[in-house]
Design an enzyme around this catalytic site. Structure first.
Site, mmCIF file in Angstrom:
data_model
loop_
_atom_site.group_PDB
_atom_site.id
_atom_site.type_symbol
_atom_site.label_atom_id
_atom_site.label_comp_id
_atom_site.label_asym_id
_atom_site.label_seq_id
_atom_site.Cartn_x
_atom_site.Cartn_y
_atom_site.Cartn_z
ATOM 1 N N THR A 114 -15.567 13.665 2.476
ATOM 2 C CA THR A 114 -15.782 12.722 3.571
ATOM 3 C C THR A 114 -17.227 12.274 3.598
ATOM 4 O OG1 THR A 114 -15.689 12.433 5.971
ATOM 5 C CG2 THR A 114 -16.117 14.643 5.169
ATOM 6 N N SER A 115 -17.448 11.037 3.981
ATOM 7 C CA SER A 115 -18.798 10.478 3.996
ATOM 8 C C SER A 115 -19.620 10.957 5.179
ATOM 9 C CB SER A 115 -18.719 8.948 4.037
ATOM 10 O OG SER A 115 -18.153 8.516 5.263
ATOM 11 N N HIS B 276 -6.276 9.286 11.704
ATOM 12 C CA HIS B 276 -6.173 7.833 11.584
ATOM 13 C C HIS B 276 -4.735 7.373 11.357
ATOM 14 C CE1 HIS B 276 -10.674 7.796 10.276
ATOM 15 N NE2 HIS B 276 -10.519 7.966 11.578
ATOM 16 N N CYS C 12 7.355 1.071 16.765
ATOM 17 C CA CYS C 12 7.495 -0.242 17.401
ATOM 18 C C CYS C 12 6.143 -0.706 17.941
ATOM 19 C CB CYS C 12 8.516 -0.168 18.534
ATOM 20 S SG CYS C 12 8.678 -1.719 19.474
ATOM 21 N N ALA D 249 -12.766 17.737 -5.178
ATOM 22 C CA ALA D 249 -11.771 18.619 -4.577
ATOM 23 C C ALA D 249 -10.989 19.385 -5.635
ATOM 24 C CB ALA D 249 -10.817 17.800 -3.704
ATOM 25 N N ASP E 23 -2.480 8.933 3.817
ATOM 26 C CA ASP E 23 -1.434 9.288 2.861
ATOM 27 C C ASP E 23 -0.748 10.575 3.305
ATOM 28 O OD1 ASP E 23 -2.776 11.691 1.640
ATOM 29 O OD2 ASP E 23 -4.230 10.212 0.957
ATOM 30 N N ARG F 105 0.837 -1.203 0.000
ATOM 31 C CA ARG F 105 0.000 0.000 0.000
ATOM 32 C C ARG F 105 0.873 1.256 0.000
ATOM 33 N NH1 ARG F 105 -4.332 0.943 4.136
ATOM 34 N NH2 ARG F 105 -5.042 2.391 2.533
#
Length: 242
Positions: A189-190, A115, A123, A232, A100, A67
């Site tokens: 955003t939802s 998030h 670690c 956007a 991201d 990812r």
């Protein structure tokens, strides 16, 4: 557009809340878009839990490194760049649900990741930040996480997994920013993921105008002052122009 620009006018602090739609036009793969090739048989949500990490660190680490590679190949879009440019004329704080780094790469300096971030490895035992090498361009099914330099732990992705709490500092910074904002801009955003989805309502309770940019129906409620049906990259360059 003119009413939205008027609502955002002023030299006071602007807070921009961003979700997945912010990065969509940059080609950032969604959680499930990265489910290709050797990853087709895996459920991504099953890999994004503390339990999956405890069960099979090597598989989860390999998935997240893949990812990272996909996200690293993306570039900031016109919306990211418009937000960064707006900071030349007023304080701008970005609060994002995205993992991201496109806001930072566009030039935004105040960014709070609710998030976490794909690129902030730490670690899994003591939390020490760990620098890792660039991810490989080709996916592998298993990859051992690097060892921690301070304890027997291993490097883990710096994201918030399902079942984990949000990091305290970004959340408190987001609430403080909302409380001090003269305007709030919500992009892509939802409005369904809490507690991040509660921030526009907090702004409205403070009497702060809330402008939403989303190509679909509003994901928010009565807290929205104006809703612009656009992406956007389409809306933000004009909306945030000096």
């Amino acid at each position: 557009m003119s009413k939205a620009r008027l609502a955002l006018t002023g030299g006071g602090p602007l807070v921009v809340l961003t979700g997945a739609g912010m990065s969509a036009e940059s080609g950032v793969p969604t959680f499930r878009d990265a489910r290709t090739g050797l990853w087709e048989r895996y459920d991504p949500t099953a890999l994004a839990t503390p339990e999956a990490w405890e069960r099979d660190r090597d598989t989860v680490w390999a998935w997240y490194r893949w990812r990272e590679h996909l996200v690293g190949a993306a570039r900031p879009n016109a919306g990211h760049l418009a937000i960064a440019r707006a900071a030349a004329g007023r304080p701008v704080v970005v609060v994002t649900q995205n993992v991201d780094d496109l806001h930072e790469r566009a030039g935004s300096e105040q960014v709070h990741h609710l998030h976490g971030s794909l690129f902030d490895h730490r670690c899994d035992a003591c939390g020490t930040p760990i620098e890792v090498e660039e991810p490989a361009a080709e996916p592998v099914s298993r990859l051992a996480p690097p060892e921690c330099p301070r304890c027997p732990g291993r490097a883990r992705p710096g994201v918030v997994w399902f079942g984990e709490s949000l990091p305290v500092q970004p959340w408190e910074s987001a609430v403080d920013a909302i409380s001090a904002a003269s305007a709030v801009l919500v992009v892509g955003t939802s409005g369904l993921v809490y507690p991040a989805a509660s921030l526009p309502a907090l702004a409205a309770d403070c009497g702060t105008p809330v402008i939403e940019v989303n190509p679909g129906p509003s994901g928010l409620g009565s807290e929205v002052t104006l809703h612009l049906r656009a992406t956007a990259a389409q809306a933000l360059p004009a909306l945030l122009a000096p």
